[in-house]
Design a protein around this motif. Structure first.
Motif, PDB file in Angstrom:
ATOM      1  N   GLU A 194       0.827  -1.206   0.000  1.00  0.00           N
ATOM      2  CA  GLU A 194       0.000   0.000   0.000  1.00  0.00           C
ATOM      3  C   GLU A 194       0.865   1.261   0.000  1.00  0.00           C
ATOM      4  O   GLU A 194       0.573   2.230  -0.715  1.00  0.00           O
ATOM      5  CB  GLU A 194      -0.931  -0.023   1.211  1.00  0.00           C
ATOM      6  CG  GLU A 194      -2.004  -1.116   1.122  1.00  0.00           C
ATOM      7  CD  GLU A 194      -2.768  -1.276   2.423  1.00  0.00           C
ATOM      8  OE1 GLU A 194      -2.362  -0.617   3.416  1.00  0.00           O
ATOM      9  OE2 GLU A 194      -3.757  -2.042   2.455  1.00  0.00           O
ATOM     10  N   GLN A 197       2.306   1.748  -3.470  1.00  0.00           N
ATOM     11  CA  GLN A 197       1.338   2.266  -4.429  1.00  0.00           C
ATOM     12  C   GLN A 197       1.054   3.749  -4.183  1.00  0.00           C
ATOM     13  O   GLN A 197       0.901   4.536  -5.123  1.00  0.00           O
ATOM     14  CB  GLN A 197       0.051   1.444  -4.367  1.00  0.00           C
ATOM     15  CG  GLN A 197       0.230   0.011  -4.876  1.00  0.00           C
ATOM     16  CD  GLN A 197      -0.911  -0.911  -4.501  1.00  0.00           C
ATOM     17  OE1 GLN A 197      -1.897  -0.459  -3.900  1.00  0.00           O
ATOM     18  NE2 GLN A 197      -0.783  -2.183  -4.823  1.00  0.00           N
ATOM     19  N   GLU A 218       3.386  -5.112  -6.344  1.00  0.00           N
ATOM     20  CA  GLU A 218       2.177  -4.602  -6.998  1.00  0.00           C
ATOM     21  C   GLU A 218       0.916  -5.200  -6.372  1.00  0.00           C
ATOM     22  O   GLU A 218      -0.102  -4.542  -6.232  1.00  0.00           O
ATOM     23  CB  GLU A 218       2.213  -4.923  -8.499  1.00  0.00           C
ATOM     24  CG  GLU A 218       2.909  -3.847  -9.343  1.00  0.00           C
ATOM     25  CD  GLU A 218       4.423  -3.910  -9.168  1.00  0.00           C
ATOM     26  OE1 GLU A 218       5.113  -2.984  -9.586  1.00  0.00           O
ATOM     27  OE2 GLU A 218       4.920  -4.906  -8.582  1.00  0.00           O
TER      28      GLU A 218
END
Length: 712
Positions: A194, A197, A218
């Motif tokens: 997280e 990202q 990912e």
């Protein structure tokens, strides 16, 4: 073999080129290059072991039932490791390199699509089929070859049992990873994904931002393929770490004897496959060649950690004693009057790995056991010039001398057994542990003398009844209570012959010219087992070593290599010994008044192979590597010619003074492994050669020469 390889390459090219129009096959083969290389090695290894590499690799496949089972298990683990490596790369490459497997609008249809889904294990049925395919391709050929090479079809039973055990252990490891490891690692992994990202979204548009972890995080969940791979990684890691203590030479002989060297080779291939595949996955994104990084990194670590291969020496104890060749003969002559011992015997023992060791021991123990000779052979033996494997076999014989007496009959069988005992297991342990660590992280190896050379010494030491040092042997040599054995080696920096020998003395050097360990390092001593190891530093099997750091001055801490580089037959040292003692040898014995007129040079060696035919149709090969091939082939030819010339000149010189140098050869027919492991068939061949007519003729000739003067 060459034509078959060419056909396979052409067939592979013909299959890939059409597929390349639909998918990035070549690019993905590049990303999987280390897994492909290891897979090719697993397929080719049986062919090499039974074909071109038989002398070096053949006996890796000569196993007992337990060894076949262990190899069956490790080969299965290697196939599974390849499978999971390919699976993980196929899953992660699109995210890291932004390169899908299929081009444009191409779909997973046809044979190519089915093969891709098979490699990914896209369904439970395909996953099971994939496991079977990898097992059949990469484990079965090696396991079946090892089973049949080790016996008959009944050996397939332990092979199957080993493979089944590997599948069971893999299943257990997967259950542990899924039940205990995954729940504990998935939450922190999800948080990392997280944050990654969020970071990518924040830094969008910034060149290079987020590339470091690209392809790793990912997904916020740990997939099933990761769990299975993690379970296998834990299993292999546990096996590897436990092997350091369980297989360490001398620690648990019963355990080490069950695990064959081939199993450790397979474990090494798995580790290298994962290590290089993981590093390549990271560095390929930056277009940095991994082999360049590995080479430069290993070189830098060796340089800055002062890492090298060392051998142990010990401080010299006691006052130096005179053990010159002249002193040795003087004492021997006093203990062995000429009327009872009309000849002195000088032995040369050539190199040739464990075959030479076993053949040398066979000849020496066979002559000592021969009732027609009594104990006259062992009493007449004065000097042994040995090289490489021949030195190991001779060491076991010379070490059994006690109080001036040759080895007793009860110990001869033990000498034979020791000379034929495999030490390849110890060498494999040294390669897989200290030497691998030395190449990757040399700081992990705190004891710099710990390497595969040290492991080889431990294997030989366990077979030695009375371990000793060169200076301890020197005391016996000075009193003629033990033959003087010279272990011939080579100085790497200069190319000079290096004599690791108890001969020498405070007043006189051994010979003019070649260096001697005890003369070069007068304050140090050396185990005779280490002396044998230095002489037997077979290329890449045993490392070239130098004295331990700080034990001798750096400017004379030379690297010592196998004696076969300079003289693989030991004849030069024998000739120099004869030159030193023959002036006293020709004088009448003061006790009996008898003058000796013969001296025996007993040469134990491996016969040269058949003269090869001229190579035809190899123009490109000889244009590329012809100089290297010539250098390798000229070594033994030049050594033989030089030794024959030197021996001929010595004979001519002393025939004029009434002394005949009688040369008796014990030659073993060419063949056999150059490694440190013998099969049962090879042991039987050595025993048969001893009973064959050439050896019988040589024994009969020696018997006549050893008869006392009054018996003639």
């Amino acid at each position: 073999m060459g034509w078959l390889l060419a056909v396979l390459v052409l067939a592979l090219v013909a299959a890939i080129l059409p597929a390349q129009r639909r998918a990035y096959v070549l690019q993905y083969l590049f990303f999987c290059r280390f897994a492909v290389t290891v897979g090719a090695l697993l397929v080719v290894l049986p062919l090499l072991a039974l074909g071109p590499g038989k002398s070096f690799l053949g006996n890796l496949l000569a196993l007992d039932g337990a060894g076949v089972a262990v190899v069956g298990g490790f080969a299965t683990l290697a196939a599974l490791a390849l499978m999971f490596t390919v699976d993980l790369l196929l899953a992660a490459v699109p995210n890291r390199f932004k390169l899908p497997f299929f081009r444009g609008d191409a779909t997973e249809t046809g044979l190519l699509g089915w093969l891709y889904r098979l490699a990914r294990g896209a369904s439970p049925r395909l996953a099971r089929l994939r496991t079977a395919v990898f097992f059949l391709l990469f484990a079965v050929p090696l396991v079946v070859t090892a089973a049949l090479r080790s016996g008959d079809v009944r050996m397939l039973v332990p092979a199957a049992a080993g493979a089944a055990a590997a599948f069971l252990l893999r299943w257990i490891a997967t259950v542990i990873a899924r039940t205990y490891v995954r729940p504990r690692t998935e939450p922190p992994f999800r948080r990392l994904a997280e944050r990654y990202q969020e970071s990518v979204a924040t830094g969008a548009g910034t060149p290079g931002h987020g590339r470091f972890l690209q392809g790793y995080v990912e997904s916020a969940a740990i997939g099933l393929q990761h769990v299975r791979a993690l379970g296998l990684l834990g299993l292999v890691g546990a096996l590897y770490l436990s092997g350091y203590w369980l297989l360490r030479p001398g620690a648990f002989p019963a355990v080490a004897g069950v695990v064959p060297p081939l199993a450790l080779v397979l474990l090494l291939l798995v580790i290298l496959c994962w290590l290089f595949s993981g590093l390549a996955f990271f560095f390929d994104l930056y277009r940095v060649p991994l082999l360049l990084i590995a080479t430069a990194g290993s070189f830098a670590m060796y340089q800055y950690s002062s890492s090298d291969h060392y051998y142990r020496t010990v401080p010299a104890a006691g006052a130096p004693s005179d053990a010159s060749p002249g002193r040795l003969f003087e004492e021997w002559n006093r203990r062995h009057p000429a009327n009872r011992f009309p000849v002195m015997i000088v032995v040369t023992a050539s190199g040739g790995g464990i075959v030479a060791a076993r053949w040398t021991a066979q000849v020496l123990t066979g002559l000592e056991h021969d009732s027609a000779l009594g104990s006259r052979f062992g009493d007449a033996l004065t000097f042994v010039s040995s090289v490489s494997g021949g030195g190991v076999g001779a060491m076991y014989f010379v070490a059994r001398y006690a109080d001036g007496n040759p080895p007793p009959q009860a110990e001869l069988e033990g000498i034979l057994r020791a000379a034929g005992t495999s030490s390849l297991e110890a060498t494999a342990w040294g390669l897989l542990y200290p030497d691998l660590w030395r190449a990757v992280l040399p700081w992990l190896v705190r004891d710099l003398t710990l390497d595969r050379g040290w492991a080889l010494e431990q294997s030989w030491s366990r077979q030695l009844a009375r371990p000793a040092t060169l200076r301890q042997w020197r005391q016996d040599v000075a009193a003629a209570r033990r033959p003087a054995q010279t272990f011939n080696a080579t100085v790497t920096e200069t190319g000079e012959r290096f004599l690791v020998t108890p001969l020498g003395g405070a007043a006189a050097p051994v010979v003019e010219g070649p260096r001697s360990f005890l003369e070069l390092y007068p304050d140090r001593d050396l185990s005779v087992v280490t002396a044998a190891r230095l002489s037997a530093a077979f290329p890449f099997v045993t490392p070239i070593g130098r004295p331990a750091a700080g034990s001798v001055p750096d400017n004379i801490a030379y690297h010592v290599a196998d004696g076969g580089y300079y003289d693989n037959f030991g004849v030069m040292s024998a000739i120099e010994f004869l030159r030193a003692v023959l002036p006293a040898y020709v004088r009448p014995d003061p006790v009996s008044g008898v003058r000796r007129t013969r001296v025996v040079l007993l040469q134990i060696r491996l016969a040269p192979g058949e003269r090869p035919a001229a190579a035809t149709g190899s123009g490109w090969l000889y244009a590329a590597i012809g100089p290297a091939v010539t250098m390798l082939n000229v070594r033994q030819a030049a050594q033989r010619a030089r030794n024959e010339l030197e021996l001929s000149l010595l004979r001519e010189a002393w025939e004029k003074q009434g002394v005949a140098i009688e040369s008796i050869e014990f030659e073993l027919p060419a063949g056999g492994p150059t490694s440190w492991r013998l099969s049962a068939a090879e042991l039987a061949a050595i025993n048969a050669a001893w009973d064959a007519s050439p050896a019988r003729d040589s024994r009969a000739r020696l018997k006549l020469l050893l008869e006392p003067v009054h018996a003639r």
